[in-house]
Scaffold this active site. Structure first.
Site, PDB file in Angstrom:
ATOM      1  N   ARG A  53       0.862  -1.179   0.000  1.00  0.00           N
ATOM      2  CA  ARG A  53       0.000   0.000   0.000  1.00  0.00           C
ATOM      3  C   ARG A  53       0.895   1.225   0.000  1.00  0.00           C
ATOM      4  O   ARG A  53       2.109   1.113   0.085  1.00  0.00           O
ATOM      5  CB  ARG A  53      -1.023   0.007   1.152  1.00  0.00           C
ATOM      6  CG  ARG A  53      -0.761  -0.854   2.326  1.00  0.00           C
ATOM      7  CD  ARG A  53       0.040  -0.277   3.467  1.00  0.00           C
ATOM      8  NE  ARG A  53      -0.070   1.139   3.582  1.00  0.00           N
ATOM      9  CZ  ARG A  53       0.942   1.944   3.645  1.00  0.00           C
ATOM     10  NH1 ARG A  53       2.178   1.485   3.636  1.00  0.00           N
ATOM     11  NH2 ARG A  53       0.772   3.247   3.744  1.00  0.00           N
ATOM     12  N   GLY A  54       0.261   2.394  -0.118  1.00  0.00           N
ATOM     13  CA  GLY A  54       1.050   3.610  -0.293  1.00  0.00           C
ATOM     14  C   GLY A  54       1.187   3.870  -1.788  1.00  0.00           C
ATOM     15  O   GLY A  54       1.491   2.939  -2.565  1.00  0.00           O
ATOM     16  N   ALA A  55       0.948   5.119  -2.192  1.00  0.00           N
ATOM     17  CA  ALA A  55       0.803   5.423  -3.622  1.00  0.00           C
ATOM     18  C   ALA A  55       1.982   4.953  -4.502  1.00  0.00           C
ATOM     19  O   ALA A  55       1.773   4.225  -5.482  1.00  0.00           O
ATOM     20  CB  ALA A  55       0.549   6.925  -3.787  1.00  0.00           C
ATOM     21  N   ARG A  90      -7.311  -0.139  -6.922  1.00  0.00           N
ATOM     22  CA  ARG A  90      -7.558   0.885  -5.887  1.00  0.00           C
ATOM     23  C   ARG A  90      -7.716   2.228  -6.599  1.00  0.00           C
ATOM     24  O   ARG A  90      -6.922   2.550  -7.484  1.00  0.00           O
ATOM     25  CB  ARG A  90      -6.409   0.921  -4.860  1.00  0.00           C
ATOM     26  CG  ARG A  90      -6.391  -0.325  -3.970  1.00  0.00           C
ATOM     27  CD  ARG A  90      -5.517  -0.144  -2.750  1.00  0.00           C
ATOM     28  NE  ARG A  90      -6.046   0.850  -1.848  1.00  0.00           N
ATOM     29  CZ  ARG A  90      -5.365   1.324  -0.805  1.00  0.00           C
ATOM     30  NH1 ARG A  90      -4.147   0.910  -0.565  1.00  0.00           N
ATOM     31  NH2 ARG A  90      -5.903   2.222  -0.010  1.00  0.00           N
ATOM     32  N   GLN A 195      -2.140   2.612  10.126  1.00  0.00           N
ATOM     33  CA  GLN A 195      -0.849   2.593   9.402  1.00  0.00           C
ATOM     34  C   GLN A 195       0.235   3.367  10.145  1.00  0.00           C
ATOM     35  O   GLN A 195       1.414   3.095   9.969  1.00  0.00           O
ATOM     36  CB  GLN A 195      -1.011   3.197   7.994  1.00  0.00           C
ATOM     37  CG  GLN A 195      -1.768   2.335   7.012  1.00  0.00           C
ATOM     38  CD  GLN A 195      -3.227   2.731   6.947  1.00  0.00           C
ATOM     39  OE1 GLN A 195      -3.793   3.165   7.950  1.00  0.00           O
ATOM     40  NE2 GLN A 195      -3.859   2.577   5.803  1.00  0.00           N
ATOM     41  N   ASP A 236      -1.721  10.796  -1.856  1.00  0.00           N
ATOM     42  CA  ASP A 236      -2.043   9.781  -2.857  1.00  0.00           C
ATOM     43  C   ASP A 236      -2.360  10.404  -4.207  1.00  0.00           C
ATOM     44  O   ASP A 236      -2.303   9.729  -5.234  1.00  0.00           O
ATOM     45  CB  ASP A 236      -3.231   8.940  -2.381  1.00  0.00           C
ATOM     46  CG  ASP A 236      -2.855   8.217  -1.097  1.00  0.00           C
ATOM     47  OD1 ASP A 236      -2.964   8.833  -0.025  1.00  0.00           O
ATOM     48  OD2 ASP A 236      -2.395   7.069  -1.189  1.00  0.00           O
ATOM     49  N   ASN A 246      -5.218  12.625   0.819  1.00  0.00           N
ATOM     50  CA  ASN A 246      -4.350  11.805   1.674  1.00  0.00           C
ATOM     51  C   ASN A 246      -5.237  11.074   2.672  1.00  0.00           C
ATOM     52  O   ASN A 246      -6.447  11.296   2.742  1.00  0.00           O
ATOM     53  CB  ASN A 246      -3.301  12.668   2.387  1.00  0.00           C
ATOM     54  CG  ASN A 246      -2.196  11.821   3.004  1.00  0.00           C
ATOM     55  OD1 ASN A 246      -1.668  10.930   2.359  1.00  0.00           O
ATOM     56  ND2 ASN A 246      -1.866  12.061   4.254  1.00  0.00           N
ATOM     57  N   LYS A 247      -4.624  10.186   3.436  1.00  0.00           N
ATOM     58  CA  LYS A 247      -5.374   9.338   4.372  1.00  0.00           C
ATOM     59  C   LYS A 247      -6.353  10.166   5.196  1.00  0.00           C
ATOM     60  O   LYS A 247      -6.035  11.272   5.642  1.00  0.00           O
ATOM     61  CB  LYS A 247      -4.374   8.609   5.280  1.00  0.00           C
ATOM     62  CG  LYS A 247      -4.960   7.626   6.252  1.00  0.00           C
ATOM     63  CD  LYS A 247      -5.861   6.603   5.618  1.00  0.00           C
ATOM     64  CE  LYS A 247      -5.175   5.769   4.564  1.00  0.00           C
ATOM     65  NZ  LYS A 247      -6.139   4.947   3.772  1.00  0.00           N
TER      66      LYS A 247
HETATM   67  O1  MRU Z   1      -4.649   3.229   2.241  1.00  0.00           O
HETATM   68  P1  MRU Z   1      -3.154   3.265   2.208  1.00  0.00           P
HETATM   69  O2  MRU Z   1      -2.467   2.632   3.351  1.00  0.00           O
HETATM   70  O3  MRU Z   1      -2.600   2.826   0.868  1.00  0.00           O
HETATM   71  O4  MRU Z   1      -2.905   4.793   2.377  1.00  0.00           O
HETATM   72  C1  MRU Z   1      -2.182   5.499   1.540  1.00  0.00           C
HETATM   73  C2  MRU Z   1      -1.110   6.064   2.300  1.00  0.00           C
HETATM   74  O5  MRU Z   1      -0.171   5.384   2.639  1.00  0.00           O
HETATM   75  C3  MRU Z   1      -1.235   7.420   2.710  1.00  0.00           C
HETATM   76  O6  MRU Z   1      -2.361   8.109   2.386  1.00  0.00           O
HETATM   77  C4  MRU Z   1       0.052   8.143   2.582  1.00  0.00           C
HETATM   78  O7  MRU Z   1       0.003   9.158   3.496  1.00  0.00           O
HETATM   79  C5  MRU Z   1       0.349   8.645   1.206  1.00  0.00           C
HETATM   80  S1  MRU Z   1       1.152   7.477   0.197  1.00  0.00           S
HETATM   81  C6  MRU Z   1       2.838   7.935   0.296  1.00  0.00           C
END
Ligand code: MRU
Length: 349
Positions: A53-55, A90, A195, A236, A246-247
């Site tokens: 996970r993570g962009a 996703r 996370q 993201d 973002n999250k």
């Molecule tokens: O849902 P996730 O765990 O894939 O969340 C994405 C992220 O990890 C965050 O939003 C993050 O802050 C940005 S991605 C570097």
């Protein structure tokens, strides 16, 4: 970055078996497990089930998914079909479609599998260099803060586990540590999947960086007390006008930072900028199962990993994965090309 003193990347190609290896992030922080992605569906599921996970890491995994697809059937139309499938794994992180489009643009139709593999390896190597550059530019911001200890608040995991190495929001932290700057990181727990407490804290422990996990609602009070010098978060997707997905919970931190005159920075590689979307309202927001809210995973005294319910039976929840922080709440974007004001983010390309 290191786990138990050993250097790792989050994803890599193993030439002997021609498979892709990842760290299974659903097992962290309790178990460190490396798993193989043997075919397209393995890679698709790794993204869908958040084993990666993570962009930036989602993007790299999607690229490798196309390599694995072409190994199954070396046919450009088959690869194109799989490209459309993986784009839907996703919705929010734009790096996914960026990586897929890059592979489709670079594929050599005479030598499909090998050319895709070479591009996957390039994407990963470039991501590492990009994140390290983000670290160098972010370091310059931290070096201007003349304090015995710099307190940084971060949300979710925008660390090396969300990229290939270094991370986005954490790259300046690792660079500052290497320069001997004394740091304290406030790590938002980041409900519902935690996370922050399970991944960012895991990273920082293994890199020996001073930090404390806080409940998501604690940041505001710490800001009022003068215990936060700046916030750095990842993203993201950033739209043309500088709005940031973002999250979930990022927006509230940015509001509190504005109210307390605390700089709020967003760290991103150029691959997370979406020149096709005018504003953040157009960014698709992932809605996930409410089971993620109702169930919590942990270890009991016998070291057995368990999932337990924490809501009354039949309670329904709403689980939105991301929120949009408007550009006017952002002090600057830390990128591999330098630090940009929100109105200048277009210059990232
Ligand atoms: O849902 P996730 O765990 O894939 O969340 C994405 C992220 O990890 C965050 O939003 C993050 O802050 C940005 S991605 C570097």
């Amino acid at each position: 970055m290191k786990i138990a003193g050993e250097n790792y990347r989050t994803i890599w190609f193993e030439p002997a078996k021609k498979v892709v290896k990842i760290i299974d992030q659903t097992k962290l922080p309790f178990n460190f497990e490396i798993i193989s992605l043997n075919n397209f569906i393995d890679a698709f599921n790794a993204i869908k089930e958040m084993r990666v996970r993570g962009a930036p890491l989602i993007g790299a995994t999607a690229a490798y998914a196309l390599y694995l697809a072409s190994k199954e059937k070396e046919d450009i139309n088959f690869v194109k079909k799989k490209a459309e499938e993986i784009k839907k794994a996703r919705p929010t992180a734009v790096n996914l479609s960026w990586a897929v489009n890059r592979i489709l643009n670079k594929v050599n139709t005479q030598n499909i599998t090998q050319s895709i593999l070479e591009e996957c390896i390039k994407i990963c190597d470039e991501d590492i260099k990009i994140c390290e550059k983000i670290g160098e530019h972010g370091l310059q911001i931290l070096q201007k803060i003349k304090k015995k200890q710099i307190n940084i608040l971060t949300h979710c995991n925008a660390g090396w586990l969300a990229t290939i190495d270094w991370g986005t929001a954490t790259a300046p932290i690792y660079k500052a540590r290497d320069e001997g700057i004394n740091l304290n990181i406030w790590v938002d727990e980041t409900r519902p999947r935690n996370q922050g407490s399970s991944l960012t804290s895991y990273e920082l422990i293994h890199e020996k960086i001073n930090h404390k996990v806080i409940a998501d609602n604690t940041g505001g009070l710490l800001m009022q007390r003068g215990e936060v010098d700046l916030c750095i978060v990842g993203t993201d997707r950033v739209s043309k006008n500088g709005d940031v997905a973002n999250k979930i919970g990022t927006y509230l931190k940015a509001l509190a930072a504005k109210d307390n005159n605390i700089p709020f920075y967003v760290a991103l590689p150029s691959t997370t900028y979406d020149p096709n979307l005018e504003n953040g309202g157009l960014i698709p927001i992932e809605e996930r199962s409410d089971d993620e809210l109702k169930q919590v995973v942990g270890v009991d005294e016998d070291n057995t990993i368990r999932k337990v319910n924490i809501y009354p039976k039949n309670t329904k929840g709403l689980n939105l994965g991301f929120d949009i922080t408007p550009a006017n709440l952002i002090s600057g974007f830390i990128t591999e090309k330098g630090v940009f004001k929100p109105e200048d983010i277009k210059k990232i390309l």
